[in-house]
Design an enzyme around this catalytic site. Structure first.
Site, PDB file in Angstrom:
ATOM      1  CE1 TYR A  75      24.330  61.945  40.999  1.00  0.00           C
ATOM      2  CE2 TYR A  75      24.937  64.270  40.815  1.00  0.00           C
ATOM      3  CZ  TYR A  75      24.874  62.992  40.276  1.00  0.00           C
ATOM      4  OH  TYR A  75      25.368  62.746  39.036  1.00  0.00           O
ATOM      5  CG  PHE A 127      49.463  46.894  36.202  1.00  0.00           C
ATOM      6  CD1 PHE A 127      49.764  45.643  36.734  1.00  0.00           C
ATOM      7  CD2 PHE A 127      48.135  47.267  36.108  1.00  0.00           C
ATOM      8  CE1 PHE A 127      48.757  44.793  37.171  1.00  0.00           C
ATOM      9  CE2 PHE A 127      47.117  46.414  36.542  1.00  0.00           C
ATOM     10  CZ  PHE A 127      47.438  45.180  37.080  1.00  0.00           C
ATOM     11  CB  THR A 128      47.442  44.446  32.529  1.00  0.00           C
ATOM     12  OG1 THR A 128      46.877  44.608  33.831  1.00  0.00           O
ATOM     13  CG2 THR A 128      48.321  43.195  32.513  1.00  0.00           C
ATOM     14  CG  ASP A 218      50.104  52.382  39.775  1.00  0.00           C
ATOM     15  OD1 ASP A 218      49.480  52.394  40.859  1.00  0.00           O
ATOM     16  OD2 ASP A 218      49.862  51.563  38.877  1.00  0.00           O
ATOM     17  CE  LYS A 261      45.350  46.303  43.004  1.00  0.00           C
ATOM     18  NZ  LYS A 261      44.342  46.710  42.002  1.00  0.00           N
ATOM     19  NE  ARG A 385      49.206  39.285  35.835  1.00  0.00           N
ATOM     20  CZ  ARG A 385      48.210  40.171  35.795  1.00  0.00           C
ATOM     21  NH1 ARG A 385      48.108  41.134  36.680  1.00  0.00           N
ATOM     22  NH2 ARG A 385      47.296  40.113  34.863  1.00  0.00           N
ATOM     23  CG  PHE A 452      45.281  39.019  31.669  1.00  0.00           C
ATOM     24  CD1 PHE A 452      45.749  40.067  30.886  1.00  0.00           C
ATOM     25  CD2 PHE A 452      44.676  39.311  32.878  1.00  0.00           C
ATOM     26  CE1 PHE A 452      45.608  41.390  31.304  1.00  0.00           C
ATOM     27  CE2 PHE A 452      44.538  40.615  33.315  1.00  0.00           C
ATOM     28  CZ  PHE A 452      44.998  41.667  32.519  1.00  0.00           C
TER      29      PHE A 452
HETATM   30  N1  F0G Z   1      48.124  49.667  38.979  1.00  0.00           N
HETATM   31  C1  F0G Z   1      48.594  48.553  39.559  1.00  0.00           C
HETATM   32  C2  F0G Z   1      50.041  48.465  39.928  1.00  0.00           C
HETATM   33  C3  F0G Z   1      47.736  47.470  39.807  1.00  0.00           C
HETATM   34  O1  F0G Z   1      48.212  46.378  40.376  1.00  0.00           O
HETATM   35  C4  F0G Z   1      46.362  47.587  39.452  1.00  0.00           C
HETATM   36  C5  F0G Z   1      45.450  46.468  39.642  1.00  0.00           C
HETATM   37  C6  F0G Z   1      45.917  48.776  38.862  1.00  0.00           C
HETATM   38  C7  F0G Z   1      46.835  49.799  38.640  1.00  0.00           C
HETATM   39  C8  F0G Z   1      44.489  48.962  38.416  1.00  0.00           C
HETATM   40  O2  F0G Z   1      43.678  49.155  39.514  1.00  0.00           O
HETATM   41  O3  F0G Z   1      42.169  47.151  39.489  1.00  0.00           O
HETATM   42  O4  F0G Z   1      41.610  49.188  40.820  1.00  0.00           O
HETATM   43  O5  F0G Z   1      41.462  49.247  38.354  1.00  0.00           O
HETATM   44  N2  F0G Z   1      45.831  45.313  39.893  1.00  0.00           N
HETATM   45  C9  F0G Z   1      45.032  44.144  40.150  1.00  0.00           C
HETATM   46  C10 F0G Z   1      45.932  42.947  40.315  1.00  0.00           C
HETATM   47  C11 F0G Z   1      43.924  43.918  39.213  1.00  0.00           C
HETATM   48  O6  F0G Z   1      45.392  41.841  40.486  1.00  0.00           O
HETATM   49  O7  F0G Z   1      47.150  43.095  40.328  1.00  0.00           O
HETATM   50  P1  F0G Z   1      42.146  48.650  39.543  1.00  0.00           P
END
Ligand code: F0G
Length: 468
Positions: A75, A127-128, A218, A261, A385, A452
């Site tokens: 843990y 980014f979303t 990021d 990634k 996108r 989306f």
């Molecule tokens: N920042 C970037 C540039 C990303 O592309 C993503 C995720 C995140 C942050 C968030 O990270 O998914 O681990 O919580 N991108 C994915 C995509 C979902 O399909 O581009 P996460």
């Protein structure tokens, strides 16, 4: 062996394989309709080649799988955490590491701890999930990327760069005190996986720090960014990828990372911070939302896979193949006149849906329609996108109308071969001949946030692809 071949073969051998989906035409038509013309809602097993995302879809190496068996699932104080911490410190150079379940877990902690209502957060394109967390905490996102990034055809070696004038204008307008940090994404996902140069990072860092503004990266696709620096920026040709990653981050104060990634794993992320006080606060938050600061919502084995994956990702044969595989697909499509964002990015080819479907207005969602049509036509799953991903203005409720209306063909790491790319290219080139037969879409269900992911649509015409 001639290492100067234009496209070197995959730098790995395959010792475990996975069967691909094999729906026929009628099955695909039914599947995309049932998914409300949203590729996020289709089933993985119904896809032939899955280019939805490069997130968590990586194939792990034998070393990473061996690492999983060495998971210390205590843990607290797991040895895998200490391994991860030492690798991240060695490669990124930041002082503190807080594991999180994935990137947005780190974004949540950073945004909550640093943003007050009325603050501004500049960034090189949104980014979303990143913008979502900034806005959730009362912040206002301000796009300070160079203009070229919004033009699919504009050629620039570092199209992810920050426009220093735009950044300066924001500082003049609201003052440094209202800007807790600038978010520098390396590479910039929604601009097409475009890199940021070291020169730009340095200049941004100087300007930010002069005004007491932190520089938070990021780091999600930082290894891809480092490859572009090595191959495009003068003075970096002879540096290793690891040295470049380290230098990039030396100009910042921390980062959020989606390990799904460039750490070559299927889950995981982390937050890095140099500031001791902020780190202490982050540990207070991570226990509430993720878990102990030594596991942050992850199993010990996941942290081990991330530590090993990060080192593999920085090996030159891996990253060189990775980026060149994207270029291979791009060049095939380009030769047939398919409109795309250029130059080709690090993780995906972004088809320009506005130009591909030039008979459709943005308010009938060309990119959403094109992603659906690609699936129906070929079983290749891609992602919208464009206007759907961009969402609505948090204050006015109006749709954002992004200049880029794209379909992302995202290539998972170490999963597909050049032969798979040939199929994808051929399918899209064939579909291009039928482009005027593709119908626009309208909403059936529009979710309030991150619409989306789970939104549903119907076709405006009777069929998605007329006569197919
Ligand atoms: N920042 C970037 C540039 C990303 O592309 C993503 C995720 C995140 C942050 C968030 O990270 O998914 O681990 O919580 N991108 C994915 C995509 C979902 O399909 O581009 P996460």
């Amino acid at each position: 062996m001639d290492e100067k071949m234009k496209f070197m073969p995959e730098p790995f051998k395959i010792k475990m394989v996975e069967k691909m989906g094999s729906l026929d035409k009628e099955g695909r038509k039914m599947a995309i309709k049932e998914a409300g013309y949203n590729t996020f809602l289709t089933n993985s097993e119904d896809c032939y080649i899955d280019l939805l995302t490069d997130s968590g879809t990586n194939a792990m190496s034998d070393r990473q799988w061996a690492g999983l068996m060495m998971g210390d699932e205590a843990y607290a104080g797991s040895r895998n955490f200490f391994h991860l911490q030492s690798v991240v410190r060695e490669y990124f150079g930041f002082k503190h590491v807080v594991p999180t379940h994935q990137g947005r877990g780190a974004e949540n902690i950073l945004s909550t701890l640093t943003i007050k209502p009325g603050d501004y957060i500049p960034g090189n394109m949104y980014f979303t999930t990143t913008r979502f967390h900034q806005e959730r905490n009362g912040g206002v996102f301000r796009d300070v990327i160079i203009d070229e990034a919004h033009d699919p055809a504009a050629i620039h070696p570092f199209k992810g760069n920050i426009d220093l004038n735009k950044f300066q204008t924001l500082i003049d307008e609201v003052g440094g005190k209202k800007i807790p940090y600038i978010c520098v994404a390396v590479t910039v996902n929604l601009a097409g996986g475009q890199p940021v140069s070291i020169g730009n990072i340095k200049a941004v860092s100087e300007l930010a720090h002069k005004h007491g503004i932190k520089v938070m990266f990021d780091a999600t696709r930082c290894v891809e960014n480092a490859y572009f620096i090595k191959t495009r920026e003068k003075g970096y040709e002879d540096k290793t990828i690891k040295e470049i990653v380290h230098e990039m981050f030396s100009y910042g104060d921390g980062c959020t990372m989606s390990g799904k990634k460039d750490c070559l794993t299927n889950i995981g992320g982390f937050l890095c911070i140099n500031d001791d006080e902020l780190y202490t606060k982050a540990t207070g938050m991570v226990v509430q939302f993720e878990g102990m600061p030594s596991y942050g919502g992850l199993a010990g084995r996941d942290m081990e896979a991330m530590a090993i994956g990060l080192t593999e990702s920085c090996e030159f044969p891996y990253i060189s193949h990775r980026v060149n595989q994207v270029r291979y697909l791009g060049e095939k499509l380009d030769a047939a006149g398919i409109p795309m964002i250029k130059p080709y990015g690090g993780h995906a080819i972004f088809v320009d849906a506005r130009a591909f479907l030039d008979h459709l207005n943005q308010n009938v969602f060309p990119a959403q329609a094109l992603a659906s049509a690609i699936f129906e036509f070929s079983g290749v799953r891609a992602m919208e996108r464009g206007i759907i991903s961009a969402g609505r203005d948090i204050v006015t409720g109006e749709d954002h109308y992004p200049k880029l209306e794209t379909v992302r063909l995202t290539i998972p790491r170490r999963v597909y071969t050049y032969a798979h790319m040939d199929y994808v290219a051929e399918a899209i080139i064939e579909l291009y001949k039928k482009r005027r037969d593709i119908s626009g879409l309208r909403w059936v269900y529009e979710p309030k946030v991150l619409r989306f992911f789970t939104g549903r649509f119907e076709t405006i015409n009777e069929e998605l692809i007329k006569g197919y």
